[in-house]
Scaffold this active site. Structure first.
Site, PDB file in Angstrom:
ATOM      1  N   CYS A   7      32.504  34.415  51.661  1.00  0.00           N
ATOM      2  CA  CYS A   7      32.695  35.074  50.362  1.00  0.00           C
ATOM      3  C   CYS A   7      31.849  34.336  49.329  1.00  0.00           C
ATOM      4  CB  CYS A   7      34.177  35.133  49.972  1.00  0.00           C
ATOM      5  SG  CYS A   7      34.959  33.529  49.703  1.00  0.00           S
ATOM      6  N   ASN A  10      34.346  30.567  48.432  1.00  0.00           N
ATOM      7  CA  ASN A  10      35.017  29.936  49.591  1.00  0.00           C
ATOM      8  C   ASN A  10      36.323  29.244  49.192  1.00  0.00           C
ATOM      9  OD1 ASN A  10      34.304  27.417  52.148  1.00  0.00           O
ATOM     10  ND2 ASN A  10      35.295  29.377  52.403  1.00  0.00           N
ATOM     11  N   CYS A  12      39.027  31.651  47.953  1.00  0.00           N
ATOM     12  CA  CYS A  12      40.041  32.722  48.005  1.00  0.00           C
ATOM     13  C   CYS A  12      39.923  33.554  49.280  1.00  0.00           C
ATOM     14  CB  CYS A  12      39.950  33.629  46.776  1.00  0.00           C
ATOM     15  SG  CYS A  12      40.333  32.787  45.219  1.00  0.00           S
ATOM     16  N   ARG A  13      38.938  34.455  49.317  1.00  0.00           N
ATOM     17  CA  ARG A  13      38.923  35.466  50.379  1.00  0.00           C
ATOM     18  C   ARG A  13      38.539  34.916  51.747  1.00  0.00           C
ATOM     19  NH1 ARG A  13      34.930  39.211  47.205  1.00  0.00           N
ATOM     20  NH2 ARG A  13      34.315  37.094  46.556  1.00  0.00           N
ATOM     21  N   SER A  14      37.446  34.138  51.829  1.00  0.00           N
ATOM     22  CA  SER A  14      37.027  33.697  53.178  1.00  0.00           C
ATOM     23  C   SER A  14      37.949  32.633  53.773  1.00  0.00           C
ATOM     24  CB  SER A  14      35.554  33.291  53.221  1.00  0.00           C
ATOM     25  OG  SER A  14      35.266  32.218  52.379  1.00  0.00           O
ATOM     26  N   ASP A 126      37.443  40.544  44.806  1.00  0.00           N
ATOM     27  CA  ASP A 126      37.613  39.159  44.399  1.00  0.00           C
ATOM     28  C   ASP A 126      38.901  39.036  43.572  1.00  0.00           C
ATOM     29  OD1 ASP A 126      37.441  36.673  43.309  1.00  0.00           O
ATOM     30  OD2 ASP A 126      35.389  36.885  42.592  1.00  0.00           O
TER      31      ASP A 126
HETATM   32  P1  4NP Z   1      36.200  33.885  46.468  1.00  0.00           P
HETATM   33  O1  4NP Z   1      36.677  34.010  44.948  1.00  0.00           O
HETATM   34  O2  4NP Z   1      34.754  34.294  46.512  1.00  0.00           O
HETATM   35  O3  4NP Z   1      37.088  34.860  47.160  1.00  0.00           O
HETATM   36  O4  4NP Z   1      36.425  32.441  46.863  1.00  0.00           O
HETATM   37  C1  4NP Z   1      36.028  33.372  43.884  1.00  0.00           C
HETATM   38  C2  4NP Z   1      36.463  32.150  43.477  1.00  0.00           C
HETATM   39  C3  4NP Z   1      35.862  31.526  42.397  1.00  0.00           C
HETATM   40  C4  4NP Z   1      34.814  32.138  41.753  1.00  0.00           C
HETATM   41  C5  4NP Z   1      34.369  33.367  42.181  1.00  0.00           C
HETATM   42  C6  4NP Z   1      34.969  33.980  43.263  1.00  0.00           C
HETATM   43  N1  4NP Z   1      34.219  31.522  40.640  1.00  0.00           N
HETATM   44  O5  4NP Z   1      33.349  32.152  40.029  1.00  0.00           O
HETATM   45  O6  4NP Z   1      34.561  30.383  40.306  1.00  0.00           O
END
Ligand code: 4NP
Length: 157
Positions: A7, A10, A12-14, A126
Protein backbone atom coordinates in the site's frame (compact mmCIF):
# COMPACT_ATOMS: atom_id res chain seq x y z
CA UNK A 1 5.31 -19.25 -2.53
CA UNK A 2 6.29 -15.71 -1.56
CA UNK A 3 3.57 -13.05 -1.35
CA UNK A 4 4.08 -9.31 -0.77
CA UNK A 5 1.19 -6.94 0.04
CA UNK A 6 1.73 -3.28 -0.90
CA UNK A 7 0.00 0.00 0.00
CA UNK A 8 1.15 3.60 0.39
CA UNK A 9 2.30 3.94 4.01
CA UNK A 10 2.59 0.25 5.06
CA UNK A 11 0.86 1.06 8.35
CA UNK A 12 -2.82 0.40 7.54
CA UNK A 13 -3.93 -1.66 4.55
CA UNK A 14 -0.93 -3.82 3.62
CA UNK A 15 0.00 -4.84 7.20
CA UNK A 16 -3.69 -5.70 7.64
CA UNK A 17 -3.60 -7.82 4.46
CA UNK A 18 -0.42 -9.52 5.71
CA UNK A 19 -2.05 -10.23 9.11
CA UNK A 20 -5.29 -11.52 7.58
CA UNK A 21 -3.37 -13.78 5.18
CA UNK A 22 -1.08 -15.11 7.95
CA UNK A 23 -4.16 -15.79 10.09
CA UNK A 24 -5.79 -17.78 7.28
CA UNK A 25 -2.57 -19.73 6.65
CA UNK A 26 -2.41 -20.69 10.33
CA UNK A 27 -6.10 -21.70 10.35
CA UNK A 28 -5.58 -23.93 7.30
CA UNK A 29 -2.24 -25.40 8.46
CA UNK A 30 -0.39 -23.87 5.49
CA UNK A 31 2.04 -21.49 7.26
CA UNK A 32 5.12 -23.46 6.26
CA UNK A 33 4.28 -23.22 2.55
CA UNK A 34 4.32 -19.41 2.33
CA UNK A 35 6.57 -16.42 2.96
CA UNK A 36 4.42 -13.34 3.58
CA UNK A 37 5.45 -9.70 3.95
CA UNK A 38 4.17 -6.18 3.29
CA UNK A 39 5.71 -2.89 2.17
CA UNK A 40 4.77 0.69 1.32
CA UNK A 41 5.49 2.66 -1.81
CA UNK A 42 6.25 5.65 0.47
CA UNK A 43 8.89 5.96 3.18
CA UNK A 44 7.23 8.25 5.79
CA UNK A 45 6.43 5.51 8.30
CA UNK A 46 9.47 3.22 7.89
CA UNK A 47 10.16 1.34 11.14
CA UNK A 48 6.72 2.06 12.62
CA UNK A 49 4.24 -0.60 13.76
CA UNK A 50 0.81 -0.75 12.14
CA UNK A 51 -1.54 2.16 12.95
CA UNK A 52 -3.09 1.51 16.36
CA UNK A 53 -6.66 1.87 14.99
CA UNK A 54 -5.89 -0.79 12.36
CA UNK A 55 -4.35 -3.03 15.02
CA UNK A 56 -7.36 -2.61 17.32
CA UNK A 57 -9.83 -3.46 14.56
CA UNK A 58 -7.78 -6.54 13.58
CA UNK A 59 -7.37 -7.68 17.19
CA UNK A 60 -11.17 -7.59 17.63
CA UNK A 61 -11.29 -10.27 14.90
CA UNK A 62 -8.54 -12.32 16.55
CA UNK A 63 -5.92 -11.16 14.03
CA UNK A 64 -2.47 -9.87 15.00
CA UNK A 65 -0.52 -7.33 12.90
CA UNK A 66 3.13 -7.92 13.80
CA UNK A 67 4.87 -6.09 10.97
CA UNK A 68 6.96 -2.91 10.98
CA UNK A 69 6.73 -0.54 8.02
CA UNK A 70 9.30 -0.70 5.25
CA UNK A 71 9.51 0.70 1.75
CA UNK A 72 9.30 -1.59 -1.29
CA UNK A 73 12.61 -2.13 -3.13
CA UNK A 74 13.57 -3.23 -6.65
CA UNK A 75 14.81 -6.51 -5.16
CA UNK A 76 11.30 -7.28 -3.87
CA UNK A 77 10.19 -7.64 -7.48
CA UNK A 78 12.56 -10.57 -8.01
CA UNK A 79 12.37 -11.97 -4.48
CA UNK A 80 8.56 -12.38 -4.33
CA UNK A 81 6.36 -14.46 -6.64
CA UNK A 82 3.27 -12.31 -6.23
CA UNK A 83 2.86 -8.62 -5.36
CA UNK A 84 -0.67 -7.52 -4.44
CA UNK A 85 -1.50 -3.82 -4.47
CA UNK A 86 -4.30 -2.16 -2.50
CA UNK A 87 -5.31 0.62 -4.92
CA UNK A 88 -4.68 1.99 -8.41
CA UNK A 89 -2.04 4.42 -7.23
CA UNK A 90 -0.06 1.60 -5.55
CA UNK A 91 -0.42 -0.46 -8.73
CA UNK A 92 0.94 2.40 -10.87
CA UNK A 93 3.87 2.91 -8.46
CA UNK A 94 4.79 -0.80 -8.40
CA UNK A 95 4.47 -1.08 -12.19
CA UNK A 96 6.83 1.84 -12.64
CA UNK A 97 9.34 0.20 -10.26
CA UNK A 98 9.01 -2.99 -12.32
CA UNK A 99 9.75 -1.00 -15.49
CA UNK A 100 12.89 0.31 -13.77
CA UNK A 101 13.92 -3.22 -12.73
CA UNK A 102 13.44 -4.54 -16.28
CA UNK A 103 14.04 -8.30 -16.69
CA UNK A 104 14.88 -8.65 -12.99
CA UNK A 105 11.22 -7.99 -12.10
CA UNK A 106 9.83 -11.52 -12.20
CA UNK A 107 6.96 -11.12 -9.71
CA UNK A 108 3.36 -11.13 -10.87
CA UNK A 109 1.79 -7.78 -9.93
CA UNK A 110 -1.97 -7.75 -9.33
CA UNK A 111 -4.60 -5.62 -7.57
CA UNK A 112 -5.63 -7.30 -4.30
CA UNK A 113 -9.33 -6.94 -5.04
CA UNK A 114 -9.00 -8.96 -8.24
CA UNK A 115 -9.53 -11.77 -5.73
CA UNK A 116 -12.59 -10.34 -3.95
CA UNK A 117 -15.62 -12.55 -4.39
CA UNK A 118 -18.30 -10.83 -2.28
CA UNK A 119 -17.31 -7.20 -2.85
CA UNK A 120 -17.22 -5.54 -6.26
CA UNK A 121 -14.95 -2.59 -5.37
CA UNK A 122 -11.62 -2.40 -7.19
CA UNK A 123 -9.63 -0.40 -4.59
CA UNK A 124 -9.11 -0.94 -0.85
CA UNK A 125 -9.78 2.65 0.37
CA UNK A 126 -7.15 4.38 2.47
CA UNK A 127 -8.66 4.50 6.01
CA UNK A 128 -5.98 6.77 7.51
CA UNK A 129 -7.94 10.05 7.64
CA UNK A 130 -11.37 8.53 8.31
CA UNK A 131 -13.27 7.01 11.23
CA UNK A 132 -13.43 3.51 12.71
CA UNK A 133 -15.87 2.25 10.07
CA UNK A 134 -13.15 2.67 7.45
CA UNK A 135 -10.85 0.25 9.26
CA UNK A 136 -13.64 -2.32 9.59
CA UNK A 137 -14.41 -2.01 5.88
CA UNK A 138 -10.71 -2.54 5.00
CA UNK A 139 -10.79 -5.78 7.00
CA UNK A 140 -14.06 -6.91 5.39
CA UNK A 141 -12.53 -6.42 1.94
CA UNK A 142 -9.26 -8.09 2.88
CA UNK A 143 -10.87 -11.10 4.55
CA UNK A 144 -12.92 -11.66 1.41
CA UNK A 145 -9.99 -11.25 -1.03
CA UNK A 146 -7.37 -13.10 1.05
CA UNK A 147 -9.63 -16.09 1.46
CA UNK A 148 -10.24 -16.42 -2.29
CA UNK A 149 -6.56 -15.77 -3.02
CA UNK A 150 -5.53 -18.56 -0.68
CA UNK A 151 -8.12 -20.93 -2.18
CA UNK A 152 -6.54 -20.31 -5.60
CA UNK A 153 -2.91 -20.50 -4.49
CA UNK A 154 -3.36 -23.63 -2.41
CA UNK A 155 -5.19 -25.34 -5.28
CA UNK A 156 -2.13 -24.66 -7.49
CA UNK A 157 0.45 -26.00 -5.00
P1 4NP B 1 -1.78 2.86 4.18
O1 4NP B 1 -2.43 4.20 4.77
O2 4NP B 1 -1.26 3.19 2.81
O3 4NP B 1 -2.95 1.94 4.14
O4 4NP B 1 -0.70 2.45 5.16
C1 4NP B 1 -1.73 5.41 4.87
C2 4NP B 1 -1.08 5.72 6.02
C3 4NP B 1 -0.43 6.93 6.15
C4 4NP B 1 -0.42 7.81 5.10
C5 4NP B 1 -1.06 7.49 3.93
C6 4NP B 1 -1.70 6.28 3.80
N1 4NP B 1 0.22 9.06 5.23
O5 4NP B 1 0.12 9.86 4.30
O6 4NP B 1 0.87 9.31 6.25
Amino acid sequence: MKVLFVCLGNICRSPAAEGVFLHLLAERGLSKDFVVDSAGTGSWHVGNPADRRMQAAANRRGIQLPSRARQITLDDLSEFDLVLTMDQSNLDAVRSLAAEAGDRATAAIEPMLTYASTFTETDVPDPYYGGDAGFEHVLDLLEDACSTLLDKLSAQE
